[in-house]
Design a protein around this motif. Structure first.
Motif, short mmCIF file in Angstrom:
data_model
loop_
_atom_site.label_atom_id
_atom_site.label_comp_id
_atom_site.label_asym_id
_atom_site.label_seq_id
_atom_site.Cartn_x
_atom_site.Cartn_y
_atom_site.Cartn_z
N GLN A 208 0.85 -1.19 0.00
CA GLN A 208 0.00 0.00 0.00
C GLN A 208 0.88 1.24 0.00
OE1 GLN A 208 -2.20 1.38 3.59
NE2 GLN A 208 -4.04 1.18 2.32
N THR B 140 -8.76 9.32 2.83
CA THR B 140 -8.53 7.98 3.37
C THR B 140 -8.11 7.03 2.25
OG1 THR B 140 -10.14 8.26 5.15
CG2 THR B 140 -9.62 6.01 4.51
N ASN B 141 -7.03 6.32 2.47
CA ASN B 141 -6.51 5.39 1.49
C ASN B 141 -7.15 4.02 1.70
OD1 ASN B 141 -5.08 3.99 -0.39
ND2 ASN B 141 -3.06 4.44 0.43
N SER B 142 -8.07 3.63 0.84
CA SER B 142 -8.76 2.35 0.99
C SER B 142 -8.42 1.39 -0.14
CB SER B 142 -10.28 2.57 1.03
OG SER B 142 -10.73 3.17 -0.17
N THR C 220 -9.69 -3.21 -2.97
CA THR C 220 -10.45 -2.11 -2.36
C THR C 220 -11.13 -2.61 -1.11
OG1 THR C 220 -12.41 -2.57 -3.71
CG2 THR C 220 -10.82 -0.98 -4.58
N LYS C 221 -11.20 -1.71 -0.10
CA LYS C 221 -11.73 -2.10 1.21
C LYS C 221 -12.85 -1.15 1.62
CE LYS C 221 -7.53 -1.69 2.59
NZ LYS C 221 -6.34 -1.59 3.45
N GLU C 222 -13.95 -1.75 2.03
CA GLU C 222 -15.07 -0.95 2.52
C GLU C 222 -14.73 -0.29 3.84
OE1 GLU C 222 -19.62 -1.83 3.90
OE2 GLU C 222 -18.89 -2.78 2.06
N HIS C 223 -14.00 -1.02 4.68
CA HIS C 223 -13.58 -0.50 5.97
C HIS C 223 -12.05 -0.37 5.97
CE1 HIS C 223 -17.58 -1.09 7.59
NE2 HIS C 223 -17.55 -2.31 7.12
N SER C 224 -11.55 0.81 6.24
CA SER C 224 -10.11 1.02 6.27
C SER C 224 -9.77 2.01 7.37
CB SER C 224 -9.62 1.56 4.92
OG SER C 224 -10.29 2.76 4.59
#
Length: 220
Positions: A79, A120-122, A106-110
């Protein structure tokens, strides 16, 4: 199943050329923050200082050694963050001739951004590196985009756990039964869990004794 507690560069020196089929790993990101920072971005590890002034050179030494021991493909999760982004993008250019595919996670929660109004880097990159011309999946249609919606369980004091859906995706879709998968940054052992699930052989290396013991217990 072979698990090692030690520095991956030192352990890999003992592995013969072309002795594993695939690599799936997620190394430290060089965040360089402590657990006590006021920033929303805190250190991910209780027992490891994630700060390396020679991060690019260190990463190149790791990947070059992985190419020596690996027959097929290396899936290398990274990342780009505030402290490592120059190194990450330099790394992509350095291996441009061997970067066959770039997978996007890709992340829904980060983790929250480092400050209010910052972005926010997700998204994370999983670099598909190989000496071959193509990376082919086991399915007729495979994508280079993976989305996870929830966090996965890991170890106490280790908050940088690869989501089990990620390791499942790569182990199920790009490896075959009884092939050997190496994770030189075993951490909480997620890659090993997927290898057990899909009947792959697994070699895991972990530097931190606490995480090594926890991973060994998780994998069984």
């Amino acid at each position: 199943m072979k698990l090692y507690n030690g520095d991956c560069l030192e352990v890999m020196k003992e592995l013969p050329d072309n002795s594993v089929d695939y690599v799936l790993t997620s190394p430290p990101y060089n965040i360089g923050r402590s657990r006590n920072t006021k920033s929303g971005q805190k250190a991910k590890y209780e027992h490891f200082i994630d700060k390396n002034p020679n991060y690019f050179e260190w990463t190149v030494s790791i990947i070059d050694e992985l190419f020596r021991v690996t027959k097929k493909h290396i899936f290398y999760n990274i990342q780009a963050n505030w402290t490592n982004k120059k190194d990450v993008y330099k790394l992509i250019g350095h291996y441009s001739d061997k970067l066959i595919q770039n997978f996007i996670w890709t992340k829904e929660h980060s983790s929250p951004a480092s400050a209010h109004y910052a972005i926010t880097n997700s998204v994370e990159y999983i670099l598909g590196l190989s000496n071959e011309k193509r990376i082919k999946g086991n399915q007729i249609n495979s994508t280079n985009h993976i989305h996870t919606s929830t966090r996965t369980k890991g170890l106490k004091d280790h908050n940088a756990v690869m989501h089990i859906d990620i390791s499942d995706y790569f182990i199920e879709n790009f490896t075959k039964e009884n092939e050997i998968v190496l994770d030189p940054f075993m951490g909480s052992g997620t890659t090993g869990l997927s290898c057990v699930k899909y009947n792959r052989q697994f070699i895991g290396i972990e530097l931190v004794p606490e995480y090594y013991e926890g991973a060994k217990e998780r994998i069984g």
